[in-house]
Design an enzyme around this catalytic site. Structure first.
Site, short mmCIF file in Angstrom:
data_model
loop_
_atom_site.label_atom_id
_atom_site.label_comp_id
_atom_site.label_asym_id
_atom_site.label_seq_id
_atom_site.Cartn_x
_atom_site.Cartn_y
_atom_site.Cartn_z
N LYS A 81 54.29 35.45 -28.55
CA LYS A 81 55.55 36.09 -28.23
C LYS A 81 55.80 37.27 -29.17
O LYS A 81 56.66 38.11 -28.90
CB LYS A 81 56.69 35.07 -28.40
CG LYS A 81 56.52 33.82 -27.60
CD LYS A 81 57.52 32.76 -28.04
CE LYS A 81 57.13 31.40 -27.50
NZ LYS A 81 57.85 30.32 -28.19
N GLY A 82 55.09 37.31 -30.29
CA GLY A 82 55.39 38.26 -31.35
C GLY A 82 55.30 39.72 -30.96
O GLY A 82 55.98 40.57 -31.53
N GLU B 163 48.96 44.19 -30.24
CA GLU B 163 49.21 43.07 -31.14
C GLU B 163 50.35 43.38 -32.10
O GLU B 163 50.60 44.55 -32.41
CB GLU B 163 47.95 42.78 -31.97
CG GLU B 163 47.02 41.74 -31.34
CD GLU B 163 47.53 40.32 -31.54
OE1 GLU B 163 48.70 40.13 -31.92
OE2 GLU B 163 46.74 39.39 -31.30
N ASP B 164 51.01 42.34 -32.57
CA ASP B 164 52.07 42.52 -33.56
C ASP B 164 51.50 42.72 -34.96
O ASP B 164 51.85 43.66 -35.67
CB ASP B 164 53.05 41.33 -33.54
CG ASP B 164 52.34 39.97 -33.57
OD1 ASP B 164 51.09 39.92 -33.64
OD2 ASP B 164 53.04 38.94 -33.51
N ASP C 172 46.21 39.65 -39.43
CA ASP C 172 46.23 39.04 -40.76
C ASP C 172 44.78 38.70 -41.14
O ASP C 172 44.03 39.56 -41.57
CB ASP C 172 47.16 37.83 -40.68
CG ASP C 172 47.41 37.17 -42.02
OD1 ASP C 172 47.15 37.79 -43.05
OD2 ASP C 172 47.89 36.02 -42.03
N LYS D 167 47.55 43.62 -42.21
CA LYS D 167 47.55 43.07 -43.57
C LYS D 167 46.10 42.96 -44.02
O LYS D 167 45.52 41.88 -43.99
CB LYS D 167 48.15 41.66 -43.52
CG LYS D 167 49.56 41.53 -44.02
CD LYS D 167 49.89 40.09 -44.36
CE LYS D 167 50.60 39.39 -43.25
NZ LYS D 167 51.02 38.02 -43.60
N PHE E 125 54.51 37.30 -46.08
CA PHE E 125 54.83 36.79 -44.75
C PHE E 125 56.09 37.51 -44.27
O PHE E 125 57.14 37.43 -44.89
CB PHE E 125 55.04 35.28 -44.79
CG PHE E 125 55.17 34.69 -43.42
CD1 PHE E 125 54.05 34.45 -42.64
CD2 PHE E 125 56.42 34.40 -42.89
CE1 PHE E 125 54.17 33.93 -41.36
CE2 PHE E 125 56.55 33.88 -41.61
CZ PHE E 125 55.43 33.64 -40.85
N VAL E 126 55.96 38.23 -43.16
CA VAL E 126 57.08 39.06 -42.69
C VAL E 126 57.67 38.51 -41.39
O VAL E 126 56.99 37.80 -40.63
CB VAL E 126 56.64 40.52 -42.49
CG1 VAL E 126 56.26 41.16 -43.82
CG2 VAL E 126 55.48 40.64 -41.51
N ASP F 215 58.21 35.83 -36.13
CA ASP F 215 59.10 34.69 -36.37
C ASP F 215 58.75 33.92 -37.64
O ASP F 215 57.66 34.04 -38.19
CB ASP F 215 59.00 33.70 -35.20
CG ASP F 215 57.69 32.91 -35.24
OD1 ASP F 215 56.62 33.55 -35.37
OD2 ASP F 215 57.72 31.67 -35.18
N ARG G 148 62.98 36.57 -34.66
CA ARG G 148 62.26 37.55 -33.83
C ARG G 148 63.14 38.71 -33.42
O ARG G 148 62.67 39.80 -33.15
CB ARG G 148 61.73 36.88 -32.54
CG ARG G 148 60.66 35.83 -32.76
CD ARG G 148 60.04 35.45 -31.42
NE ARG G 148 59.28 34.22 -31.46
CZ ARG G 148 58.00 34.13 -31.84
NH1 ARG G 148 57.36 35.21 -32.24
NH2 ARG G 148 57.39 32.97 -31.82
P1 5GP Z 1 45.43 36.08 -37.79
O1 5GP Z 1 44.65 35.27 -36.81
O2 5GP Z 1 45.09 37.54 -37.81
O3 5GP Z 1 45.38 35.47 -39.18
O4 5GP Z 1 46.95 35.91 -37.42
C1 5GP Z 1 47.52 36.53 -36.35
C2 5GP Z 1 48.80 35.85 -35.97
O5 5GP Z 1 49.38 35.12 -37.05
C3 5GP Z 1 49.82 36.91 -35.61
O6 5GP Z 1 49.72 37.28 -34.24
C4 5GP Z 1 51.11 36.22 -35.96
O7 5GP Z 1 51.51 35.40 -34.89
C5 5GP Z 1 50.75 35.34 -37.13
N1 5GP Z 1 51.05 36.01 -38.40
C6 5GP Z 1 50.18 36.53 -39.30
N2 5GP Z 1 50.82 37.07 -40.34
C7 5GP Z 1 52.14 36.90 -40.11
C8 5GP Z 1 53.32 37.26 -40.83
O8 5GP Z 1 53.35 37.87 -41.91
N3 5GP Z 1 54.51 36.91 -40.25
C9 5GP Z 1 54.59 36.25 -39.06
N4 5GP Z 1 55.79 35.96 -38.60
N5 5GP Z 1 53.49 35.89 -38.35
C10 5GP Z 1 52.29 36.22 -38.87
#
Ligand code: 5GP
Length: 186
Positions: free
Chosen positions: A48-49, A105-106, A109, A137, A158-159, A165, A171
Site C-alpha cells: 500500500k506504501g 516503489e515507495d 531498503d 536507503k 525508519f520513516v 506506515d 500513511r
Molecule cells: P526491502 O525489501 O527493500 O528491505 O523493503 C522494502 C519494503 O519494506 C518497503 O516497500 C516498505 O514497505 C518497507 N520499508 C523499508 N524501509 C522502510 C521504512 O523506513 N519505513 C517504512 N514505513 N517501511 C519501510
C-alpha cells in the site's frame, strides 16, 4: 502502540516536506515523460506504501499511461525489518507481455522485495522494465540492481508518511518523517 490523534506529534523529525516531495515528483515525471517519448507506459505500483506516490507521479507524466497494482507482504520479518520472503497478495490484473513497464516503489531498503518483484515481472516478458522509487536507503542494501529513477537518498532510519506506515498508521501524513522512539516502544 499509542498513536497521537494528530499523528504529527509522534514525529521527531521531518525529513522531506510536502513541498520538497511535490517538486521531486514533478521532476521525475518530466524525466520519465522525456525518456519514454513516443511510447505507451505501464506503471505498476506496489500497495500500500506506493499509493500516494503513484497517484501524484502518474499525473506528472504526459504520455499514454496504463496502471496496474500489486500487493505483496514480506513475512518472517518484523514491523521494521524486511525478510526477503515475499508473498503476492494481489497480482497484476492485465498481461504486461511486450509492454514498457515502470515499477513504482515507495522505498528500497535491503532491496530484497524489489529483487523478488523484478524477477517475477521479468518472467512475464515485458518489452522493458525499469524501477522508480521515491526513497532509497542505500546503507542497508543487500541486493544490488540499477535504480533507474530515485527521488531521494535517505539515511538509515525508519520513516513514515506519504504512504509509509508503522503498524498500518501514519500513511496519510503529507510529509516523510522519523517517529519519536516512544511511538515504537509503547
Ligand atoms: P526491502 O525489501 O527493500 O528491505 O523493503 C522494502 C519494503 O519494506 C518497503 O516497500 C516498505 O514497505 C518497507 N520499508 C523499508 N524501509 C522502510 C521504512 O523506513 N519505513 C517504512 N514505513 N517501511 C519501510
Amino acid at each position: 502502540m499509542k498513536v497521537s490523534q494528530d499523528l504529527v506529534s509522534d514525529v521527531a523529525e521531518v525529513l522531506l516536506t510536502e513541498e520538497q516531495i511535490a517538486a521531486k515528483v514533478a521532476e521525475l515525471g518530466q524525466r520519465i515523460t522525456a525518456d519514454y517519448a513516443g511510447h505507451e507506459l505501464t506503471l505498476v505500483s506496489v500497495l500500500k506504501g506506493s499509493l500516494p506516490f503513484m497517484a501524484d507521479l502518474m499525473r506528472r507524466i504526459s504520455l499514454p499511461v496504463r496502471i496496474d497494482l500489486m500487493e505483496v507482504s514480506s513475512y518472517g520479518g518484523n514491523a521494521t525489518e524486511s525478510s526477503g520472503l515475499v508473498r503476492i497478495l494481489k497480482d497484476l490484473s492485465a498481461p504486461i507481455e511486450g509492454r514498457d513497464v515502470l515499477l513504482v516503489e515507495d522505498i528500497i531498503d535491503t532491496g530484497l522485495t524489489l529483487n523478488y518483484l523484478l524477477r517475477y515481472l521479468k518472467g512475464k516478458n515485458p518489452r522493458s522494465i525499469k524501477v522508480c522509487s521515491l526513497l532509497d536507503k542505500p546503507a542497508r542494501r543487500l541486493v544490488e540492481f540499477p535504480l533507474d529513477y530515485v527521488g531521494f537518498e535517505i539515511p538509515d532510519a525508519f520513516v513514515v508518511g506519504y504512504g509509509l506506515d508503522f503498524g498500518e498508521v501514519y500513511r496519510n501524513l503529507r510529509f516523510v518523517g522519523v517517529l519519536r522512539p516512544e511511538a515504537y516502544e509503547s
